[in-house]
Design a protein around this motif. Sequence first.
Motif, PDB file in Angstrom:
ATOM      1  N   GLY A 145       0.790  -1.227   0.000  1.00 28.51           N
ATOM      2  CA  GLY A 145       0.000   0.000   0.000  1.00 28.51           C
ATOM      3  C   GLY A 145       0.822   1.276   0.000  1.00 28.51           C
ATOM      4  N   GLU A 146       2.123   1.167   0.253  1.00 29.71           N
ATOM      5  CA  GLU A 146       2.990   2.344   0.227  1.00 29.71           C
ATOM      6  C   GLU A 146       3.630   2.482  -1.147  1.00 29.71           C
ATOM      7  OE1 GLU A 146       5.917   2.629   3.279  1.00 29.71           O
ATOM      8  OE2 GLU A 146       4.507   2.099   4.856  1.00 29.71           O
ATOM      9  N   ASN A 147       3.902   3.711  -1.538  1.00 30.03           N
ATOM     10  CA  ASN A 147       4.586   3.955  -2.810  1.00 30.03           C
ATOM     11  C   ASN A 147       6.088   3.961  -2.589  1.00 30.03           C
ATOM     12  OD1 ASN A 147       2.312   4.265  -4.481  1.00 30.03           O
ATOM     13  ND2 ASN A 147       2.018   6.341  -3.742  1.00 30.03           N
ATOM     14  N   PRO A 148       6.836   3.268  -3.429  1.00 33.12           N
ATOM     15  CA  PRO A 148       8.294   3.312  -3.288  1.00 33.12           C
ATOM     16  C   PRO A 148       8.822   4.681  -3.681  1.00 33.12           C
ATOM     17  CG  PRO A 148       7.684   2.103  -5.264  1.00 33.12           C
ATOM     18  CD  PRO A 148       6.411   2.431  -4.549  1.00 33.12           C
ATOM     19  N   LYS A 149       9.924   5.065  -3.066  1.00 34.51           N
ATOM     20  CA  LYS A 149      10.549   6.348  -3.384  1.00 34.51           C
ATOM     21  C   LYS A 149      11.308   6.262  -4.708  1.00 34.51           C
ATOM     22  CE  LYS A 149      14.422   8.415  -1.700  1.00 34.51           C
ATOM     23  NZ  LYS A 149      15.452   8.603  -0.740  1.00 34.51           N
ATOM     24  N   ASP A 150      11.923   5.115  -4.947  1.00 37.13           N
ATOM     25  CA  ASP A 150      12.744   4.934  -6.143  1.00 37.13           C
ATOM     26  C   ASP A 150      12.203   3.787  -6.988  1.00 37.13           C
ATOM     27  OD1 ASP A 150      14.700   6.916  -5.390  1.00 37.13           O
ATOM     28  OD2 ASP A 150      15.386   5.478  -3.873  1.00 37.13           O
TER      29      ASP A 150
END
Length: 187
Positions: free
Chosen positions: A81-86
């Motif tokens: 559910g979290e978006n990756p930074k890279d």
Amino acid sequence: MTSALGLCVAATAVLALPGAAMAAGITYDCDTAADHFSELSLPTSGVPFTVSGHVQMNALAKSKTYVPLARLQIASAVAPGENPKDYVGFTLSALAADPKKTPTGAAAVQMLAYNVSGKDDDVLPHSVLEKPFLLQTFRLSYDGSTVVVNLGKESKSFPLKVAEPVVRIVCSTGEFLFTDLAIKAAG
């Protein structure tokens, strides 16, 4: 009775050859309702590796808020559910349209784009002219510092450094079928 026995023998033969059955890769039908998304994070066996296969849009769900899309990315591992930074990958998206106003006469306009962390999607101009619902071929190669994204006949390189890379698939507001999806160690 004979046909049932033949079917049993054929099934046993396929099970006896798991390498041949798995060589083509897996199938993942990513089907989400309007205004919803689905996410799948697949582990990699280390760097370098490639991920390849095909994706095809099969259906659009009607939404006034979200565009139907599928994304495949090489990304840093994050909680569900979290978006990756890279990340580096591609997006296949589509918009419902009046067939009389589209270049192909289809009821949707499909777009294929490179998808890179911190940047707007870079749409491949030819993809807007193709008919929607076509099978799209992809191959992404990661060597620990660069991802090479091949979309059909197009290719582009992007820098990426992540400690624990995963292959991330996200779909929203439609049905997208991934076939022959394979992650293979390279080198």
